[in-house]
Design an enzyme around this catalytic site. Sequence first.
Site, PDB file in Angstrom:
ATOM      1  N   HIS A   6       0.796  -1.227   0.000  1.00 11.87           N
ATOM      2  CA  HIS A   6       0.000   0.000   0.000  1.00 11.87           C
ATOM      3  C   HIS A   6       0.835   1.288   0.000  1.00 11.87           C
ATOM      4  O   HIS A   6       0.367   2.324  -0.447  1.00 11.87           O
ATOM      5  CB  HIS A   6      -0.999   0.011   1.161  1.00 11.87           C
ATOM      6  CG  HIS A   6      -0.410   0.359   2.482  1.00 11.87           C
ATOM      7  ND1 HIS A   6       0.349  -0.525   3.222  1.00 11.87           N
ATOM      8  CD2 HIS A   6      -0.462   1.497   3.196  1.00 11.87           C
ATOM      9  CE1 HIS A   6       0.722   0.059   4.337  1.00 11.87           C
ATOM     10  NE2 HIS A   6       0.244   1.293   4.354  1.00 11.87           N
ATOM     11  N   ASP A   7       2.044   1.230   0.480  1.00 15.96           N
ATOM     12  CA  ASP A   7       2.889   2.424   0.499  1.00 15.96           C
ATOM     13  C   ASP A   7       4.021   2.349  -0.523  1.00 15.96           C
ATOM     14  O   ASP A   7       5.006   3.089  -0.410  1.00 15.96           O
ATOM     15  CB  ASP A   7       3.467   2.658   1.896  1.00 15.96           C
ATOM     16  CG  ASP A   7       2.503   3.390   2.821  1.00 15.96           C
ATOM     17  OD1 ASP A   7       1.565   4.045   2.318  1.00 15.96           O
ATOM     18  OD2 ASP A   7       2.695   3.315   4.051  1.00 15.96           O
ATOM     19  N   LYS A  10       5.552   5.478  -1.849  1.00 11.42           N
ATOM     20  CA  LYS A  10       6.469   6.303  -1.061  1.00 11.42           C
ATOM     21  C   LYS A  10       7.892   6.239  -1.611  1.00 11.42           C
ATOM     22  O   LYS A  10       8.731   7.056  -1.243  1.00 11.42           O
ATOM     23  CB  LYS A  10       6.431   5.907   0.410  1.00 11.42           C
ATOM     24  CG  LYS A  10       5.180   6.416   1.106  1.00 11.42           C
ATOM     25  CD  LYS A  10       5.234   6.186   2.594  1.00 11.42           C
ATOM     26  CE  LYS A  10       3.989   6.791   3.255  1.00 11.42           C
ATOM     27  NZ  LYS A  10       3.984   6.538   4.705  1.00 11.42           N
ATOM     28  N   HIS A  35       1.823   9.912  -2.693  1.00  9.83           N
ATOM     29  CA  HIS A  35       2.251   8.506  -2.663  1.00  9.83           C
ATOM     30  C   HIS A  35       1.130   7.559  -3.055  1.00  9.83           C
ATOM     31  O   HIS A  35       1.384   6.504  -3.630  1.00  9.83           O
ATOM     32  CB  HIS A  35       2.852   8.129  -1.302  1.00  9.83           C
ATOM     33  CG  HIS A  35       1.850   7.761  -0.258  1.00  9.83           C
ATOM     34  ND1 HIS A  35       1.182   8.692   0.490  1.00  9.83           N
ATOM     35  CD2 HIS A  35       1.423   6.553   0.173  1.00  9.83           C
ATOM     36  CE1 HIS A  35       0.376   8.076   1.335  1.00  9.83           C
ATOM     37  NE2 HIS A  35       0.503   6.778   1.166  1.00  9.83           N
ATOM     38  N   HIS A  59      -6.120   3.660   0.554  1.00 13.13           N
ATOM     39  CA  HIS A  59      -6.056   3.491   2.001  1.00 13.13           C
ATOM     40  C   HIS A  59      -6.171   4.793   2.795  1.00 13.13           C
ATOM     41  O   HIS A  59      -6.273   4.752   4.017  1.00 13.13           O
ATOM     42  CB  HIS A  59      -4.793   2.715   2.409  1.00 13.13           C
ATOM     43  CG  HIS A  59      -3.504   3.413   2.132  1.00 13.13           C
ATOM     44  ND1 HIS A  59      -2.901   3.390   0.895  1.00 13.13           N
ATOM     45  CD2 HIS A  59      -2.700   4.149   2.937  1.00 13.13           C
ATOM     46  CE1 HIS A  59      -1.777   4.075   0.953  1.00 13.13           C
ATOM     47  NE2 HIS A  59      -1.628   4.556   2.178  1.00 13.13           N
ATOM     48  N   HIS A  60      -6.216   5.942   2.122  1.00 11.14           N
ATOM     49  CA  HIS A  60      -6.424   7.220   2.825  1.00 11.14           C
ATOM     50  C   HIS A  60      -7.807   7.814   2.543  1.00 11.14           C
ATOM     51  O   HIS A  60      -8.066   8.970   2.902  1.00 11.14           O
ATOM     52  CB  HIS A  60      -5.338   8.229   2.457  1.00 11.14           C
ATOM     53  CG  HIS A  60      -4.026   7.945   3.113  1.00 11.14           C
ATOM     54  ND1 HIS A  60      -3.818   8.106   4.456  1.00 11.14           N
ATOM     55  CD2 HIS A  60      -2.859   7.486   2.605  1.00 11.14           C
ATOM     56  CE1 HIS A  60      -2.574   7.770   4.751  1.00 11.14           C
ATOM     57  NE2 HIS A  60      -1.970   7.383   3.646  1.00 11.14           N
ATOM     58  N   ASP A  88      -4.105   1.015   8.382  1.00  8.11           N
ATOM     59  CA  ASP A  88      -3.074   2.032   8.154  1.00  8.11           C
ATOM     60  C   ASP A  88      -3.087   3.074   9.266  1.00  8.11           C
ATOM     61  O   ASP A  88      -2.027   3.494   9.750  1.00  8.11           O
ATOM     62  CB  ASP A  88      -3.275   2.685   6.786  1.00  8.11           C
ATOM     63  CG  ASP A  88      -2.126   3.612   6.434  1.00  8.11           C
ATOM     64  OD1 ASP A  88      -0.985   3.125   6.310  1.00  8.11           O
ATOM     65  OD2 ASP A  88      -2.369   4.817   6.283  1.00  8.11           O
TER      66      ASP A  88
END
Length: 133
Positions: A6-7, A10, A35, A59-60, A88
């Site tokens: 998920h990241d 980044k 990201h 996810h945000h 998260d």
Amino acid sequence: MAALLHDAGKLAIPNSILNKNGALDSREINIIKSHTYYTRLILSRVKGLEDITNWAANHHEKLDGSGYPLGLDKEGLSLEERIMAVCDIYEALTADRPYRKGLQKDKAISIIQSMVDKGEICSTALKYLKEVI
């Protein structure tokens, strides 16, 4: 798999922002928010990850539409995306960061519960998190 990736976006964010010891300014906040775009871009190019690309990249997002990158609301978010969001947030609250120590489990759950109460986060996803921690 979505949780592990998920990241991935980044990788496109400068370490000076990721590891900053203090508050981010508005420009840095916009950069860090990108990201999720890069996560979607990376995962969408990998054959076999089609099912998890949205789970990871969204996810945000929040149930009330106040999240990012797409401003999705409860109608547009799958249970998997909702679970990713809660996990998260929990990880972000409990992990040590350059600018603060991680919170205790109970304090983190209390903060997430307040987000559920405001209609931002899924109560079912929080229930599932509580079952596994």
